[in-house]
Design an enzyme around this catalytic site. Structure first.
Site, short mmCIF file in Angstrom:
data_model
loop_
_atom_site.label_atom_id
_atom_site.label_comp_id
_atom_site.label_asym_id
_atom_site.label_seq_id
_atom_site.Cartn_x
_atom_site.Cartn_y
_atom_site.Cartn_z
N CYS A 224 0.83 -1.20 0.00
CA CYS A 224 0.00 0.00 0.00
C CYS A 224 0.87 1.26 0.00
CB CYS A 224 -0.92 0.01 1.22
SG CYS A 224 -2.04 -1.41 1.31
N CYS B 90 15.92 -17.30 8.91
CA CYS B 90 14.70 -17.97 9.37
C CYS B 90 14.96 -18.78 10.64
CB CYS B 90 14.17 -18.87 8.26
SG CYS B 90 12.95 -20.07 8.80
N CYS C 158 14.55 -22.56 10.19
CA CYS C 158 15.66 -23.16 9.45
C CYS C 158 16.85 -23.41 10.39
CB CYS C 158 16.09 -22.27 8.29
SG CYS C 158 14.77 -21.95 7.09
#
Length: 442
Positions: free
Chosen positions: A53, A398, A401
């Site tokens: 946006c 991550c 991970c």
């Protein structure tokens, strides 16, 4: 509807009235006011913290400035007015809708740049097809920056005209339509019967193809759509941010240079004509051609092809992007006689070109139980038909991970299949392979 065009103080009326009246009355009041004052305008339904946006916002505002007096643009913050956005089935942000006479008319499916929004919404104003009464009307209509589709018919009551107008109503967002019920308007073009004329833009006129294409087949919405699709772009169209997705449904060669059809038509066509001269020798081989302004595509060229602002200098630099996502770059300097482009195409069609892949360097030593794979080595290692491979697609940042890493290493040490890691950092994943890292912020 619970939105206001830019000429109103944003949020003032909704905020004022929502403190005094129930929300459904506020929505009803605004809906009646908007339908009375503004018969047709697009609405952006957004979330103030949404990254997409925020990216759209300045483009939307610039488009609103250019469209002032013709089409009004409005926006709704769905974090503040969630009930209003829910009424219109908004589930993703930003969502753009077109309202006509106070009613939700259609989703906005056009470009999301200021220029794209401007052009798309300009085509929403006025009739689906412009009625041309004189030859002067026809000349003025086709003398345009964009291509023009003109239907010529013998009368106002025929079924062919009705079908043409139906097609114009469906395709008006993409193309310009006009029609005439006087066959004499097309006499100067050698036309004496009902047909549809496709006029390519005068700025793209050249000696390699006709500027006018005639459609005389049985007219249906489908047949006209196919005719436009197959002929509107010609041998070498001008690719823009707005039409690139439509051009890239096929294997596409593009020459990028300082193209500017608004201020330098002759200079822009100088290099385009050289591309077309070579392209005309390789017709029917499944490759399409285009030219583009390199300034419009700088970030894409850097990310997808490794080309910087200094590459090519004043000369065009050339790339090929296939519909499967394979990418090739012409490293030889573009010569004015077109010989370098011919050599590039000969190598492409002979399969001698090496695909460009954005990749980390291939590891010199790769002796651990879990082997490291980079984009450049992906096909050789993972797609080897003689090997069984388990590969982990991961992101170094991550947390899931990181948690899996010791388990993965231990498993690789104890079983026979080959184990590999593939990191998403600074690489291009080969086509047809996709992965997602779903991380829970909690």
């Amino acid at each position: 509807f619970f939105v206001f065009p830019p000429c109103f103080l944003p949020g003032l009326i909704p905020s004022l009235f929502s403190s005094l009246f129930p929300s459904f009355l506020v929505s009803l009041f605004v809906s009646l006011l908007v339908s009375f004052l503004f018969p047709s305008f697009p609405v952006s339904l957004l979330v103030s913290l949404c990254g997409h946006c925020k990216k759209l916002a300045p483009e939307f505002d610039r488009a609103a400035t250019r469209l002032k007096g013709n089409v009004r643009l409005a926006k709704v913050d769905c974090t503040t007015h969630s009930e209003t956005c829910g009424r219109f089935g908004v589930s993703g942000y930003p969502t753009l809708k077109i309202f006509r006479y106070g009613r939700d008319s259609a989703p906005y499916d056009g470009p999301r740049t200021a220029e794209g929004i401007y052009q798309y919404m300009k085509k929403q104003t006025g009739p689906d097809s412009v009625l041309l009464r004189t030859k002067e009307d026809l000349q003025a209509f086709v003398n345009n920056y964009d291509a023009s589709i003109v239907g010529v018919f013998s009368g106002a009551d025929g079924s062919r005209l009705a079908e043409f107008l139906n097609a114009a109503g469906l395709l008006r967002e993409q193309f310009r339509f006009a029609h005439s019920t006087d066959l004499q308007l097309a006499e100067d073009h050698g036309i004496h019967s009902e047909c549809v004329l496709l006029f390519r833009p005068p700025r793209l006129s050249n000696t390699f193809e006709d500027s006018l294409v005639v459609f005389k087949d049985y007219l249906t919405i489908g047949s006209l759509r196919r005719f436009i699709r197959d002929h509107i772009y010609g041998l070498c169209p001008h690719m823009t941010l707005e039409n690139r997705d439509r051009l890239r449904v096929r294997d596409l060669l593009t020459a990028y240079y300082d193209l500017d059809y608004h201020h330098n038509v002759r200079g822009s066509n100088y290099w385009r004509n050289r591309v077309m001269k070579v392209a005309s020798k390789y017709g029917g081989r499944g490759l399409t051609y285009s030219v583009a302004n390199k300034k419009d595509f700088l970030s894409e060229l850097e990310d997808d092809f490794g080309l910087g602002t200094s590459d090519g200098g004043e000369l065009p630099f050339v790339t090929i992007r296939t519909r499967l996502g394979h990418k090739y770059t012409m490293r030889e300097e573009f010569t004015r006689d077109g010989q370098s482009l011919e050599r590039f195409l000969d190598d492409y069609f002979a399969g001698r070109l090496k695909r460009y892949v954005k990749s980390e360097p291939v590891p010199e030593r790769n002796t651990a139980d879990v082997k490291m794979v980079v984009a450049e080595s992906f096909d050789d290692v993972v797609n080897d038909p003689d090997k069984d491979v388990l590969i982990q697609f991961y992101s170094p940042s991550c947390p899931h991970c990181k948690k899996l890493e010791p388990v993965y290493r231990e498993l690789a040490h104890t079983v026979t299949p080959l184990f590999f890691n593939f990191t998403s950092a600074a690489v291009t994943l080969p086509p047809s392979h996709y992965f997602y890292c779903m991380c829970d912020p909690k």
